[in-house]
Write a protein that holds these residues in place. Sequence first.
Motif, PDB file in Angstrom:
ATOM      1  N   ASN A  16      20.299  59.549  29.046  1.00 53.90           N
ATOM      2  CA  ASN A  16      19.142  60.062  28.261  1.00 53.90           C
ATOM      3  C   ASN A  16      19.656  60.394  26.890  1.00 53.90           C
ATOM      4  OD1 ASN A  16      17.158  60.707  30.719  1.00 53.90           O
ATOM      5  ND2 ASN A  16      18.615  61.689  31.531  1.00 53.90           N
ATOM      6  N   GLY A  17      18.632  60.065  25.965  1.00 55.03           N
ATOM      7  CA  GLY A  17      19.012  60.469  24.730  1.00 55.03           C
ATOM      8  C   GLY A  17      19.217  59.291  23.708  1.00 55.03           C
ATOM      9  N   VAL A  47      27.122  57.489  25.425  1.00 54.18           N
ATOM     10  CA  VAL A  47      28.200  57.260  24.465  1.00 54.18           C
ATOM     11  C   VAL A  47      27.866  56.898  23.084  1.00 54.18           C
ATOM     12  CG1 VAL A  47      28.158  54.795  25.180  1.00 54.18           C
ATOM     13  CG2 VAL A  47      30.465  55.955  24.390  1.00 54.18           C
ATOM     14  N   THR A  48      26.600  56.409  23.062  1.00 52.56           N
ATOM     15  CA  THR A  48      25.842  55.981  21.939  1.00 52.56           C
ATOM     16  C   THR A  48      25.704  57.030  20.736  1.00 52.56           C
ATOM     17  OG1 THR A  48      23.704  56.244  22.713  1.00 52.56           O
ATOM     18  CG2 THR A  48      24.643  54.050  22.834  1.00 52.56           C
ATOM     19  N   LEU A  49      25.758  58.416  21.432  1.00 54.71           N
ATOM     20  CA  LEU A  49      25.637  59.628  20.513  1.00 54.71           C
ATOM     21  C   LEU A  49      26.911  60.441  20.535  1.00 54.71           C
ATOM     22  CD1 LEU A  49      21.973  60.740  22.112  1.00 54.71           C
ATOM     23  CD2 LEU A  49      22.467  59.342  19.757  1.00 54.71           C
ATOM     24  N   GLY A 235      19.432  67.917  34.371  1.00 63.85           N
ATOM     25  CA  GLY A 235      18.280  67.880  33.719  1.00 63.85           C
ATOM     26  C   GLY A 235      18.086  68.962  32.613  1.00 63.85           C
ATOM     27  N   ALA A 236      18.366  70.312  32.825  1.00 66.37           N
ATOM     28  CA  ALA A 236      18.176  71.416  32.112  1.00 66.37           C
ATOM     29  C   ALA A 236      19.079  71.271  30.942  1.00 66.37           C
ATOM     30  CB  ALA A 236      18.426  72.648  33.083  1.00 66.37           C
ATOM     31  N   SER A 237      20.040  70.430  30.827  1.00 66.20           N
ATOM     32  CA  SER A 237      20.765  70.560  29.639  1.00 66.20           C
ATOM     33  C   SER A 237      20.151  69.552  28.528  1.00 66.20           C
ATOM     34  CB  SER A 237      22.184  69.898  29.931  1.00 66.20           C
ATOM     35  OG  SER A 237      22.315  68.502  30.192  1.00 66.20           O
ATOM     36  N   LEU A 238      19.169  68.980  28.763  1.00 64.26           N
ATOM     37  CA  LEU A 238      18.430  68.293  27.764  1.00 64.26           C
ATOM     38  C   LEU A 238      17.558  68.825  26.724  1.00 64.26           C
ATOM     39  CD1 LEU A 238      17.381  65.415  29.881  1.00 64.26           C
ATOM     40  CD2 LEU A 238      19.189  65.311  28.569  1.00 64.26           C
ATOM     41  N   LYS A 239      17.264  70.192  27.232  1.00 64.55           N
ATOM     42  CA  LYS A 239      16.652  71.217  26.285  1.00 64.55           C
ATOM     43  C   LYS A 239      17.354  72.531  25.852  1.00 64.55           C
ATOM     44  CE  LYS A 239      12.794  69.058  26.470  1.00 64.55           C
ATOM     45  NZ  LYS A 239      11.963  68.353  25.201  1.00 64.55           N
TER      46      LYS A 239
END
Length: 251
Positions: A16-17, A47-49, A235-239
């Motif tokens: 994700n991201g 890895v892209t980020l 999932g909670a680390s995406l916000k």
Amino acid sequence: MTDAIRPLIAGNWKMNGLKASTAEFDAMLNGAAGVAGRADLLVCPPVTLIAAFADRARGKAVVVGAQDCHPKASGAHTGDIAAEMLVDAGASAIIVGHSERRADHGEGDALVKQKAEAARRAGATAIVCIGETQTQRDAGQTLDILRGQLDGSLPDGSTAANLVVAYEPVWAIGTGLTPTAKDVEQIHGFIREFLTASFEADGARMRILYGGSVKPSNAAELMAVKNVNGALVGGASLKAADFLAIARGCP
């Protein structure tokens, strides 16, 4: 939780991201100072980020990690990423042996150990994941499965500086289900005993993270359990709001 061990809240963004996710990461950076007294914060984006996030995080209370690596430092391995490349991009920790890698890519303990050794070789901390499936849990095999994974996945000579263990019951990842606090205490106590027996003084100082549907509503209860030294959050680390709220749950 062991008082002498500083908690680590690690975010695993999985697949994700995009570039647009920089705004959410910036919100984490901006809010990190308010929770830095409670825990260390680590974000593992795709890895892209990594390079862009590491640049933005320089001097801030968040560090950046990676989600996997190849055992070799270089070579003819199309599509793979070496630990040295990840560190060069700005990663300070690398997750290895996540249950999704074990299940989706057939990674066994021996390969996980090689990847953990690669992380150490490159100067990164290895976050080694272990955990049982629902079928194994129902069969009463949890401790046997974990013992085998610990014995087969952890590099000899590891230290508290280069190894973190993350217990993630497979049946709890992304399901909203979590073990009881009593279950978590038993399992983390078992892991602590294994680490202390295997690495002596360093084993007593190694961080043991809990992962599997960690969210703001259950973080404080989980972080208060003995031998829980932080969380590996999916999932909670995406916000930013959720990730920082989980960190605020550390005693």
